[in-house]
Design a protein around this motif. Structure first.
Motif, PDB file in Angstrom:
ATOM      1  N   ARG A   1      19.442  -0.398 -12.726  1.00  8.30           N
ATOM      2  CA  ARG A   1      18.953   0.689 -11.864  1.00  8.30           C
ATOM      3  C   ARG A   1      17.455   0.898 -12.031  1.00  8.30           C
ATOM      4  O   ARG A   1      16.741   1.149 -11.060  1.00  8.30           O
ATOM      5  N   ILE A   2      16.975   0.818 -13.267  1.00  2.00           N
ATOM      6  CA  ILE A   2      15.539   0.960 -13.511  1.00  2.00           C
ATOM      7  C   ILE A   2      14.782  -0.142 -12.782  1.00  2.00           C
ATOM      8  O   ILE A   2      13.805   0.111 -12.070  1.00  2.00           O
ATOM      9  N   LEU A   3      15.240  -1.372 -12.933  1.00  2.14           N
ATOM     10  CA  LEU A   3      14.563  -2.509 -12.312  1.00  2.14           C
ATOM     11  C   LEU A   3      14.613  -2.436 -10.789  1.00  2.14           C
ATOM     12  O   LEU A   3      13.681  -2.876 -10.114  1.00  2.14           O
TER      13      LEU A   3
ATOM     14  N   LEU B   1      17.255   7.176 -19.463  1.00  2.00           N
ATOM     15  CA  LEU B   1      16.627   6.332 -20.475  1.00  2.00           C
ATOM     16  C   LEU B   1      16.171   7.174 -21.660  1.00  2.00           C
ATOM     17  O   LEU B   1      16.400   6.805 -22.815  1.00  2.00           O
ATOM     18  N   ALA B   2      15.540   8.294 -21.391  1.00  2.00           N
ATOM     19  CA  ALA B   2      15.086   9.175 -22.467  1.00  2.00           C
ATOM     20  C   ALA B   2      16.254   9.602 -23.355  1.00  2.00           C
ATOM     21  O   ALA B   2      16.114   9.686 -24.582  1.00  2.00           O
ATOM     22  N   ALA B   3      17.418   9.835 -22.760  1.00  2.00           N
ATOM     23  CA  ALA B   3      18.594  10.252 -23.530  1.00  2.00           C
ATOM     24  C   ALA B   3      19.111   9.137 -24.437  1.00  2.00           C
ATOM     25  O   ALA B   3      19.757   9.409 -25.448  1.00  2.00           O
ATOM     26  N   ARG B   4      18.814   7.898 -24.106  1.00  2.00           N
ATOM     27  CA  ARG B   4      19.299   6.767 -24.907  1.00  2.00           C
ATOM     28  C   ARG B   4      18.305   6.304 -25.957  1.00  2.00           C
ATOM     29  O   ARG B   4      18.639   5.507 -26.826  1.00  2.00           O
ATOM     30  N   LEU B   5      17.089   6.785 -25.859  1.00  2.00           N
ATOM     31  CA  LEU B   5      16.061   6.427 -26.838  1.00  2.00           C
ATOM     32  C   LEU B   5      16.095   7.397 -28.012  1.00  2.00           C
ATOM     33  O   LEU B   5      16.529   8.537 -27.862  1.00  2.00           O
TER      34      LEU B   5
ATOM     35  N   ARG C   1      17.949  -3.149 -24.651  1.00  2.95           N
ATOM     36  CA  ARG C   1      19.222  -3.080 -25.394  1.00  2.95           C
ATOM     37  C   ARG C   1      19.700  -1.639 -25.517  1.00  2.95           C
ATOM     38  O   ARG C   1      20.893  -1.367 -25.422  1.00  2.95           O
ATOM     39  N   LEU C   2      18.781  -0.716 -25.731  1.00  2.00           N
ATOM     40  CA  LEU C   2      19.157   0.697 -25.821  1.00  2.00           C
ATOM     41  C   LEU C   2      19.607   1.248 -24.471  1.00  2.00           C
ATOM     42  O   LEU C   2      20.520   2.071 -24.395  1.00  2.00           O
TER      43      LEU C   2
END
Length: 146
Positions: free
Chosen positions: A124-126, A60-64, A115-116
């Motif tokens: 997977r996060i959920l 997630l950090a890589a996509r933000l 969306r990101l």
């Protein structure tokens, strides 16, 4: 005609800049200023950073956008599970907001984050979070009947 192949490297370049992210949150949350949107983004991402762990956190950090990723990963994950509603209550207590405005803020930010992240990573996060988070990311939360 050359056959197309999938790229062999994964780009970690975010889909949008931090300013673009703030503008999307500002638009979706109907915030009067970019500064107010930035306050909300910072608070919600810090709270999310206390909830997400492992590989999903890194992806997630890589996509933000870089600035948003820094807010997320600066937090030490809490090992105590917290439902989505408890997440909103905790954030309201930390920010001094009402439950209603905090729920609005969370939805405004996490809708853009969803969306990101994309559907696969969000799934997977959920899967690693307790119940109640899907709706915060703008998804229905389906449960099996007992």
């Amino acid at each position: 005609m050359q056959p197309q192949t999938a790229p062999t490297t994964i780009t970690t370049e975010p889909a949008m800049s931090f300013v673009q992210m703030l503008e999307q949150v500002r638009y979706h949350g109907a915030y009067p200023t970019r500064e107010r949107a930035e306050e909300v983004v910072s608070a919600v991402l810090a709270a999310l950073g206390r909830r997400i762990t492992g590989e999903e956190r890194v992806e997630l950090a890589a996509r933000l956008p870089r600035e948003a990723a820094q807010i997320l990963v600066a937090q030490i994950p809490d090992t105590n599970p917290m439902t989505g509603w408890a997440f909103v209550r905790d954030l309201a207590g930390r920010t001094g907001g009402t439950l209603a405005t905090t729920r609005w803020d969370v939805g405004s930010v996490l809708g853009v984050v969803a969306r990101l992240a994309g559907p696969d990573l969000l799934d997977r996060i959920l899967a690693h979070l307790p119940s109640g988070y899907a709706i915060l990311f703008g998804r229905a939360e389906l449960t099996q009947a007992a």
